[in-house]
Design a protein around this motif. Structure first.
Motif, PDB file in Angstrom:
ATOM      1  N   THR A  65       0.834  -1.218   0.000  1.00 11.82           N
ATOM      2  CA  THR A  65       0.000   0.000   0.000  1.00 11.82           C
ATOM      3  C   THR A  65       0.864   1.262   0.000  1.00 11.82           C
ATOM      4  N   LEU A  66       2.162   1.119   0.242  1.00 10.75           N
ATOM      5  CA  LEU A  66       3.072   2.270   0.178  1.00 10.75           C
ATOM      6  C   LEU A  66       3.475   2.592  -1.260  1.00 10.75           C
ATOM      7  N   TYR A  67       3.086   1.716  -2.210  1.00 19.06           N
ATOM      8  CA  TYR A  67       3.428   1.962  -3.609  1.00 19.06           C
ATOM      9  C   TYR A  67       2.620   3.136  -4.144  1.00 19.06           C
ATOM     10  N   ASN A  68       3.267   3.972  -4.927  1.00 23.52           N
ATOM     11  CA  ASN A  68       2.618   5.122  -5.542  1.00 23.52           C
ATOM     12  C   ASN A  68       3.040   5.180  -7.000  1.00 23.52           C
ATOM     13  N   THR A  69       2.086   5.393  -7.893  1.00 25.98           N
ATOM     14  CA  THR A  69       2.435   5.468  -9.308  1.00 25.98           C
ATOM     15  C   THR A  69       3.306   6.694  -9.611  1.00 25.98           C
ATOM     16  N   GLN A  70       3.312   7.673  -8.701  1.00 27.75           N
ATOM     17  CA  GLN A  70       4.307   8.753  -8.759  1.00 27.75           C
ATOM     18  C   GLN A  70       5.484   8.270  -7.933  1.00 27.75           C
ATOM     19  N   SER A 100      27.033  -7.835  -6.167  1.00 25.26           N
ATOM     20  CA  SER A 100      26.256  -6.607  -6.075  1.00 25.26           C
ATOM     21  C   SER A 100      24.781  -6.924  -6.225  1.00 25.26           C
ATOM     22  N   SER A 101      23.948  -6.065  -5.631  1.00 25.38           N
ATOM     23  CA  SER A 101      22.522  -6.137  -5.910  1.00 25.38           C
ATOM     24  C   SER A 101      22.268  -5.662  -7.341  1.00 25.38           C
ATOM     25  N   TYR A 102      21.109  -6.064  -7.867  1.00 26.47           N
ATOM     26  CA  TYR A 102      20.753  -5.679  -9.232  1.00 26.47           C
ATOM     27  C   TYR A 102      19.496  -4.820  -9.205  1.00 26.47           C
ATOM     28  N   ILE A 103      19.530  -3.697  -9.907  1.00 27.61           N
ATOM     29  CA  ILE A 103      18.362  -2.846 -10.043  1.00 27.61           C
ATOM     30  C   ILE A 103      17.641  -3.222 -11.334  1.00 27.61           C
ATOM     31  N   ILE A 104      16.310  -3.279 -11.253  1.00 23.39           N
ATOM     32  CA  ILE A 104      15.478  -3.761 -12.357  1.00 23.39           C
ATOM     33  C   ILE A 104      14.512  -2.656 -12.748  1.00 23.39           C
ATOM     34  N   SER A 105      14.546  -2.245 -13.996  1.00 19.97           N
ATOM     35  CA  SER A 105      13.673  -1.162 -14.458  1.00 19.97           C
ATOM     36  C   SER A 105      13.045  -1.529 -15.794  1.00 19.97           C
ATOM     37  N   LEU A 106      12.077  -0.744 -16.196  1.00 17.20           N
ATOM     38  CA  LEU A 106      11.352  -1.004 -17.444  1.00 17.20           C
ATOM     39  C   LEU A 106      11.682   0.070 -18.470  1.00 17.20           C
ATOM     40  N   ASP A 107      12.156  -0.361 -19.602  1.00 18.42           N
ATOM     41  CA  ASP A 107      12.350   0.550 -20.739  1.00 18.42           C
ATOM     42  C   ASP A 107      11.170   0.344 -21.686  1.00 18.42           C
ATOM     43  N   LEU A 131      17.918   5.751  -9.367  1.00 19.28           N
ATOM     44  CA  LEU A 131      17.694   5.642 -10.807  1.00 19.28           C
ATOM     45  C   LEU A 131      16.889   6.801 -11.375  1.00 19.28           C
ATOM     46  N   GLY A 132      16.081   7.437 -10.509  1.00 21.67           N
ATOM     47  CA  GLY A 132      15.183   8.475 -11.008  1.00 21.67           C
ATOM     48  C   GLY A 132      14.017   7.894 -11.767  1.00 21.67           C
ATOM     49  N   ALA A 133      13.616   6.654 -11.398  1.00 25.05           N
ATOM     50  CA  ALA A 133      12.506   5.979 -12.071  1.00 25.05           C
ATOM     51  C   ALA A 133      11.991   4.856 -11.180  1.00 25.05           C
ATOM     52  N   ASP A 134      10.781   4.394 -11.472  1.00 25.39           N
ATOM     53  CA  ASP A 134      10.223   3.245 -10.767  1.00 25.39           C
ATOM     54  C   ASP A 134      11.110   2.030 -11.041  1.00 25.39           C
ATOM     55  N   CYS A 165      25.077 -10.678   5.580  1.00 21.88           N
ATOM     56  CA  CYS A 165      24.835 -11.148   4.218  1.00 21.88           C
ATOM     57  C   CYS A 165      23.333 -11.102   3.925  1.00 21.88           C
ATOM     58  N   ALA A 166      22.953 -10.310   2.971  1.00 21.11           N
ATOM     59  CA  ALA A 166      21.541 -10.064   2.681  1.00 21.11           C
ATOM     60  C   ALA A 166      21.205 -10.522   1.267  1.00 21.11           C
ATOM     61  N   LEU A 167      20.063 -11.210   1.161  1.00 22.49           N
ATOM     62  CA  LEU A 167      19.526 -11.550  -0.148  1.00 22.49           C
ATOM     63  C   LEU A 167      18.013 -11.433  -0.091  1.00 22.49           C
ATOM     64  N   GLY A 168      17.400 -11.099  -1.219  1.00 21.31           N
ATOM     65  CA  GLY A 168      15.947 -10.994  -1.221  1.00 21.31           C
ATOM     66  C   GLY A 168      15.404 -10.118  -2.327  1.00 21.31           C
ATOM     67  N   ALA A 169      14.140  -9.744  -2.156  1.00 19.29           N
ATOM     68  CA  ALA A 169      13.405  -9.011  -3.181  1.00 19.29           C
ATOM     69  C   ALA A 169      12.775  -7.766  -2.567  1.00 19.29           C
ATOM     70  N   ALA A 170      12.835  -6.655  -3.286  1.00 18.32           N
ATOM     71  CA  ALA A 170      12.261  -5.400  -2.785  1.00 18.32           C
ATOM     72  C   ALA A 170      11.963  -4.466  -3.946  1.00 18.32           C
ATOM     73  N   ASN A 171      11.095  -3.492  -3.690  1.00 18.27           N
ATOM     74  CA  ASN A 171      10.983  -2.382  -4.638  1.00 18.27           C
ATOM     75  C   ASN A 171      12.296  -1.615  -4.581  1.00 18.27           C
ATOM     76  N   GLY A 172      12.680  -1.051  -5.700  1.00 17.20           N
ATOM     77  CA  GLY A 172      14.035  -0.527  -5.814  1.00 17.20           C
ATOM     78  C   GLY A 172      14.226   0.892  -5.313  1.00 17.20           C
ATOM     79  N   PRO A 173      15.499   1.312  -5.277  1.00 20.97           N
ATOM     80  CA  PRO A 173      15.851   2.671  -4.854  1.00 20.97           C
ATOM     81  C   PRO A 173      15.634   3.676  -5.987  1.00 20.97           C
ATOM     82  N   TRP A 174      14.367   4.091  -6.156  1.00 21.53           N
ATOM     83  CA  TRP A 174      14.046   5.029  -7.238  1.00 21.53           C
ATOM     84  C   TRP A 174      14.903   6.282  -7.173  1.00 21.53           C
ATOM     85  N   ILE A 175      15.353   6.609  -5.959  1.00 26.95           N
ATOM     86  CA  ILE A 175      16.157   7.818  -5.776  1.00 26.95           C
ATOM     87  C   ILE A 175      17.498   7.708  -6.514  1.00 26.95           C
TER      88      ILE A 175
END
Length: 346
Positions: A96-101, A156-163, A136-139, A124-134
């Protein structure tokens, strides 16, 4: 000229990140953390639980108790050799913290959270999360894979975005000091030591559940909320293809000429073996509003994304290594978007 443009882009990204960090003030004192001791079944019991349920969903299943292989090696590429030593689950935020903005999405910092925990934990951390938009400047999403105490680590962690222009999910390594994420995170923390784990190999999906949904359903049916069980770990898609999911809550159409497809609330891309998936799953949502299962994938060929299910069930082969957690830390509890409840990839 090209190098100058690249340097300019990096500088702008740095300024963007610096300004927003000051505005958002990610503060450990503002975090609320609830600690819960988890039920830790014997591995021999879990072996039987997984074998029985997975056999309903896959034509060929083997479940073994083994010494963890070196998970830093191909095809896993994790930040540590194993999953052992003070294992805990972090369940942070909520959908519910997700915002389309995207710049209105709440930010968290994994390092800040770990510093505030009431007990010593591994790095040692592994897992899944919404990314650091700050950053990338994008969702975006993030596949978390990092040793918080080793900035010189080669992983390294991997950032996943949509082109949307090319119609493809993009995968990019994050800087080793980038530990922020947003909205919701499902993270397994340990000392990264080798030790006994559950090894699962599942081939030829014959049921409706995805591999991870089937793993989660195994412990839901056997333990439920009465004996809350949580696990974290890694799987590799050895053969086949999988759907990878990205939010589309505005229900926007698929871009013209794109390879993406669309289902309600999400875009779908397709990734090919071999891909590595990292994440967690628990036996019940409970009053803590936990995320039942959540895995993100990455690969050396840069297919990546939020794991959905295999799209080639007849040839799919999964190999996974999982470990139980002793404690659960529920951080800044927020509820799940009701539209997402019941989806097998959450």
């Amino acid at each position: 000229m090209e190098k100058r443009s690249e340097k300019k882009a990096v500088f702008i990204s740095f300024l963007f990140s610096l300004v927003f960090c000051k505005l958002l003030n990610i503060n450990a004192e503002e975090l609320t953390i609830v600690e819960k001791q988890l039920h830790v079944p014997p591995l021999s019991e879990l072996q039987n639980v997984f074998r029985e349920e997975l056999s309903k969903n896959f034509a060929k299943v083997t479940v073994e108790i083994v010494e963890s292989p070196d998970l830093t090696q191909e095809p896993f590429y994790l930040s540590a050799t194993g999953l052992g030593g003070s294992p805990i689950l972090l369940d942070v935020g909520g959908t519910t913290l997700y915002n389309t903005q995207f710049d209105k999405q709440k930010l968290f910092d994994l390092k800040t959270i770990v510093e505030k925990l009431s007990r010593p934990v591994g790095s040692c951390a592994l897992g899944a999360a919404n990314g650091p938009w700050i950053y990338l400047g994008a969702d975006c999403d993030v596949a978390v894979n990092i040793d918080l105490n080793k900035p010189e680590s080669s992983t390294s962690s991997y950032i996943i975005s949509l082109d949307k222009t090319v119609g493809k999910l993009l995968c990019k390594k994050l800087p080793l000091n980038e530990t922020r994420f947003s909205v919701q995170g499902s993270i397994f923390l340990s000392e990264g030591k080798k030790g006994e784990v559950i090894k699962v190999v599942a081939e030829n999906r014959i049921g409706e559940d995805s591999f991870i949904a089937s793993m989660r359903r195994s412990i839901t049916n056997y333990y439920g909320a009465k004996n809350l069980v949580g696990l974290g770990g890694v799987f590799v898609l050895r053969k086949g293809k999988i759907s990878e999911v990205f939010p589309n809550l505005l229900e926007e159409p698929v871009p013209a000429g794109s390879n993406l497809t669309r289902v309600p609330l999400f875009y779908l891309d397709e990734g090919s073996a071999e891909e590595t998936g990292v994440g967690t799953f628990v036996s019940e949502r409970t009053e803590l509003e936990l995320t039942p299962n959540h895995f993100h994938c990455f690969s050396t060929h840069l297919d990546c994304g939020h794991y959905g299910r295999d799209t080639t069930p007849a040839i799919a082969i999964y190999e996974g290594y999982f470990s139980t957690a002793e404690f659960l830390m529920r951080v800044d509890q927020a509820s799940e978007d009701p539209r997402l409840i019941g989806l097998d990839h959450f």
